[in-house]
Scaffold this active site. Sequence first.
Site, PDB file in Angstrom:
ATOM      1  N   PHE A 132     -21.386  21.513  22.980  1.00  0.00           N
ATOM      2  CA  PHE A 132     -22.739  21.660  23.548  1.00  0.00           C
ATOM      3  C   PHE A 132     -23.722  20.685  22.903  1.00  0.00           C
ATOM      4  CE2 PHE A 132     -21.463  26.371  24.023  1.00  0.00           C
ATOM      5  CZ  PHE A 132     -20.844  26.128  25.236  1.00  0.00           C
ATOM      6  N   THR A 154     -26.374  18.060  22.937  1.00  0.00           N
ATOM      7  CA  THR A 154     -27.370  17.499  23.845  1.00  0.00           C
ATOM      8  C   THR A 154     -27.394  15.982  23.757  1.00  0.00           C
ATOM      9  OG1 THR A 154     -28.731  19.484  23.633  1.00  0.00           O
ATOM     10  CG2 THR A 154     -29.821  17.505  24.454  1.00  0.00           C
ATOM     11  N   ARG A 185     -37.004  24.390  15.806  1.00  0.00           N
ATOM     12  CA  ARG A 185     -37.446  25.658  16.387  1.00  0.00           C
ATOM     13  C   ARG A 185     -38.910  25.600  16.795  1.00  0.00           C
ATOM     14  NH1 ARG A 185     -33.645  28.823  12.007  1.00  0.00           N
ATOM     15  NH2 ARG A 185     -31.757  28.624  13.275  1.00  0.00           N
ATOM     16  N   GLY A 234     -42.170  35.606  45.590  1.00  0.00           N
ATOM     17  CA  GLY A 234     -41.309  36.284  46.547  1.00  0.00           C
ATOM     18  C   GLY A 234     -40.100  35.425  46.902  1.00  0.00           C
ATOM     19  N   GLU A 291     -30.725  26.104  19.463  1.00  0.00           N
ATOM     20  CA  GLU A 291     -31.414  25.953  18.169  1.00  0.00           C
ATOM     21  C   GLU A 291     -31.693  27.303  17.506  1.00  0.00           C
ATOM     22  OE1 GLU A 291     -34.271  22.795  17.779  1.00  0.00           O
ATOM     23  OE2 GLU A 291     -33.604  21.905  19.664  1.00  0.00           O
TER      24      GLU A 291
END
Length: 379
Positions: A155, A157, A242, A338, A362
Amino acid sequence: MYFSEQNKMIRKLARDFAEKELTTEILDEVEESGEFPQEILDKMAKFGFFGIKIPKSLGGSGGDHMSYVICMEEFARVSGVASVYLSSPNSLAGGPLLLSGTEEQIEKYLKPIITGKKKLAFALTEPGAGSDAGGMSTTAVDMGDYYLLNGRKTFITMAPLCDDAVIYAKTDMSKGTRGISAFIVDLKSEGVSMGKNEHKMGLIGCATSDIIMEDVKVPKENRLGEVNKGFSNAMKTLDVGRLGVASQSIGVAQGALDEAIKYAKERKQFGKRIADFQAIAFMIADMATKLEAAKLLVYNAASLMDNKKNATKEASMAKFYASEICNEICAKAVQIHGGYGYIKEYKVERMYRDCRVFTIYEGTSQVQQMVISGMLLKK
């Protein structure tokens, strides 16, 4: 309360840039193609966004953490994926170098990502070590003239787009987190390969994949910081990371709230605007109040960092709360729209997908709760 005149100027610059360059047409094209326009990235670099909080002496724009938060917020309000590109050099990619880089490493790796000439990935997570980063199995063996790396990061990035990556690996298997070191790895090195390009729910336009290393030779000069001090480097980097995700969260949430208010004022049912129904009006009031609270947490954490104070707990609080309420606000924005909220033509559909990862990457919300409670309850 928090903003200097420079901060206010930077907010205007970031907002004007995002609204002018990140048009609906371009963002729709990104969703279709899965690729973010290089010409916009080049402009972001030219405007100094890729080094917004990096000192001028190192080639950056010289802004503070608050400036970084503001830029992230304004970009994310328009495009979540654009804020990922802004975050990388200022946070996860640039952070390890700012903390531990030598002059040569700063020159070779940090400055090129500030100017946009290169991209650098941050590779900590593994298939069997996500929240438990210390449980990684990637190894780096000292071979005398070089280190030999073996393992798999997952994973990651921007991995398929990057020239190099900061890789964390075990240099002493007997010491747990105290046996982890950091390395800068050329992703074109022999033995390095990429996993499949992951098909993600959101943040389309920023490729994510695994990085696989099989007997990769890494020069000694590419070790980042001291031997067995890599975990500390990663954790300090994630404090700022973070803060970045928290900033993304309040930005996307603001965008979703703006769209919900706009739609509620325009949409008519039963002969009046849906904004005039108490159910909708109170929903919007709730969204706005929670967003304001999240912003104050984020700005407080940034302010502490700018005053050279420990903000680990506050950054975790900001990331935890802001990411959670962003998901809540985006869900309510879709509800207010909606059936139209479920259609890609409306911006809230993309925001709803983009924000889902904010409570995960993270450091999950549960990890943030562990950090916060651990700091409050420790003896």
